[in-house]
Scaffold this motif. Sequence first.
Motif, mmCIF file in Angstrom:
data_model
loop_
_atom_site.group_PDB
_atom_site.id
_atom_site.type_symbol
_atom_site.label_atom_id
_atom_site.label_comp_id
_atom_site.label_asym_id
_atom_site.label_seq_id
_atom_site.Cartn_x
_atom_site.Cartn_y
_atom_site.Cartn_z
ATOM 1 N N THR A 95 37.900 -30.270 0.622
ATOM 2 C CA THR A 95 39.363 -30.898 0.382
ATOM 3 C C THR A 95 40.004 -30.285 -1.087
ATOM 4 O OG1 THR A 95 39.064 -32.665 1.717
ATOM 5 C CG2 THR A 95 40.896 -32.601 -0.110
ATOM 6 N N GLN A 96 39.217 -30.134 -2.089
ATOM 7 C CA GLN A 96 39.576 -29.462 -3.318
ATOM 8 C C GLN A 96 39.862 -28.059 -3.095
ATOM 9 O OE1 GLN A 96 36.142 -30.795 -5.580
ATOM 10 N NE2 GLN A 96 37.234 -32.852 -6.187
ATOM 11 N N GLY A 99 42.973 -28.015 0.162
ATOM 12 C CA GLY A 99 44.078 -29.265 -0.259
ATOM 13 C C GLY A 99 44.100 -30.394 0.936
ATOM 14 N N TRP A 100 43.874 -29.993 1.993
ATOM 15 C CA TRP A 100 44.139 -30.947 3.208
ATOM 16 C C TRP A 100 42.806 -31.597 3.310
ATOM 17 C CZ3 TRP A 100 48.759 -31.654 5.057
ATOM 18 C CH2 TRP A 100 49.611 -30.449 4.888
ATOM 19 N N PRO A 101 42.821 -32.870 3.787
ATOM 20 C CA PRO A 101 41.714 -33.887 3.921
ATOM 21 C C PRO A 101 40.974 -33.368 4.933
ATOM 22 C CG PRO A 101 43.700 -35.006 4.719
ATOM 23 C CD PRO A 101 44.203 -33.559 4.179
ATOM 24 N N THR A 118 38.169 -37.873 2.968
ATOM 25 C CA THR A 118 38.734 -37.568 1.775
ATOM 26 C C THR A 118 40.317 -37.730 1.860
ATOM 27 O OG1 THR A 118 38.856 -35.212 2.439
ATOM 28 C CG2 THR A 118 36.726 -35.558 1.641
ATOM 29 N N ARG A 119 41.059 -38.261 2.511
ATOM 30 C CA ARG A 119 42.295 -38.218 2.483
ATOM 31 C C ARG A 119 42.993 -38.915 1.285
ATOM 32 N NH1 ARG A 119 44.445 -40.126 8.653
ATOM 33 N NH2 ARG A 119 42.601 -39.418 9.619
ATOM 34 N N SER A 122 43.206 -35.866 -1.266
ATOM 35 C CA SER A 122 44.032 -34.703 -0.858
ATOM 36 C C SER A 122 45.525 -34.885 -1.842
ATOM 37 C CB SER A 122 44.459 -34.585 0.419
ATOM 38 O OG SER A 122 45.464 -33.806 0.856
ATOM 39 N N ASN A 123 46.078 -33.941 -1.981
ATOM 40 C CA ASN A 123 47.219 -33.764 -2.888
ATOM 41 C C ASN A 123 48.365 -33.877 -1.574
ATOM 42 O OD1 ASN A 123 46.168 -33.242 -5.194
ATOM 43 N ND2 ASN A 123 46.035 -30.972 -4.685
ATOM 44 N N VAL A 228 39.194 -31.337 9.698
ATOM 45 C CA VAL A 228 40.237 -31.253 8.799
ATOM 46 C C VAL A 228 41.680 -31.344 9.390
ATOM 47 C CG1 VAL A 228 41.624 -29.460 7.193
ATOM 48 C CG2 VAL A 228 39.113 -29.102 7.525
ATOM 49 N N TRP A 230 45.909 -32.073 9.012
ATOM 50 C CA TRP A 230 47.457 -31.513 8.415
ATOM 51 C C TRP A 230 48.345 -31.835 9.145
ATOM 52 C CZ3 TRP A 230 44.639 -28.552 11.743
ATOM 53 C CH2 TRP A 230 45.247 -28.071 12.707
#
Length: 268
Positions: A95-96, A99-101, A118-119, A122-123, A228, A230
């Motif tokens: 995720t880092q 960007g997406w969880p 990891t939601r 996430s950014n 993942v 999005w």
Amino acid sequence: MLKENRSLDRGIEILETLAREGAMSLADLHRATGLPKSTIRRLLQTLIQRKIVRRSLADQLYRTLLVFPDISGEVMPKGMLQMADAAIPRALALTQQIGWPSDIHIREARSMRIIDSTRQASNFHVEQGQINRQVSHFGSATGLACLAAMGDGEIAAIYEALKTDRHWGPVRFGLDLATLMQRIAQIRAQGYAERLPAHLSDREWDTDLRAIAVPIKARGQVLGGISVLWLRTYKPVQGFAALHLEALQQAARDINAALDLVWDDTTG
């Protein structure tokens, strides 16, 4: 009462409370047990270090990793602790990176179960996942990824066992065995699975999200999957996979390698 015995008694009370009530915050445990928050926090730190309790990344709630059948009536999926230990830090790193969880699912007899997500890390703003939520083998990205990693005979056996189940079975997604095997062949060729829309009238969870997934294995045994997610408005599936599939597959390989080091016949 000796101090050591008092601490043990309080630790057991926390474990029994978690087993009875499920996921809880520090404040929840304080209200349920009446113990000082400082005491609960200290005991939780010890229980986490001993891998008896875990704090989920997705919702920051505490959960016991011990099974108390007389209290909870539940049975913990085999290998869940090992899978969580291996998958969570690598899902967070993924995720880092992109960007997406990610959601982490473990495979059960009738469904897939989310064990962490990891939601929150996430950014991007996406619907928050629900730990312990179950999703179908036949409609979820992780479920289909797991099926595609199995032999055709095992897939047929799972299909046969669940074919009349209108909630967890393939009928919900309009799949006969031939159509399912065609989709499995496609998943194997492209290297990932994507979620399917439901064919029945009940509202689908995460309707604003797309997902792709790959399986998680330990010494060749299919344990679950990592996905993942999005927003649908961002990119179609193929476009997203072109950008991020390689990173997802590498995360899964790293998880599998970590599991191979700790897995044995008694674990699973």
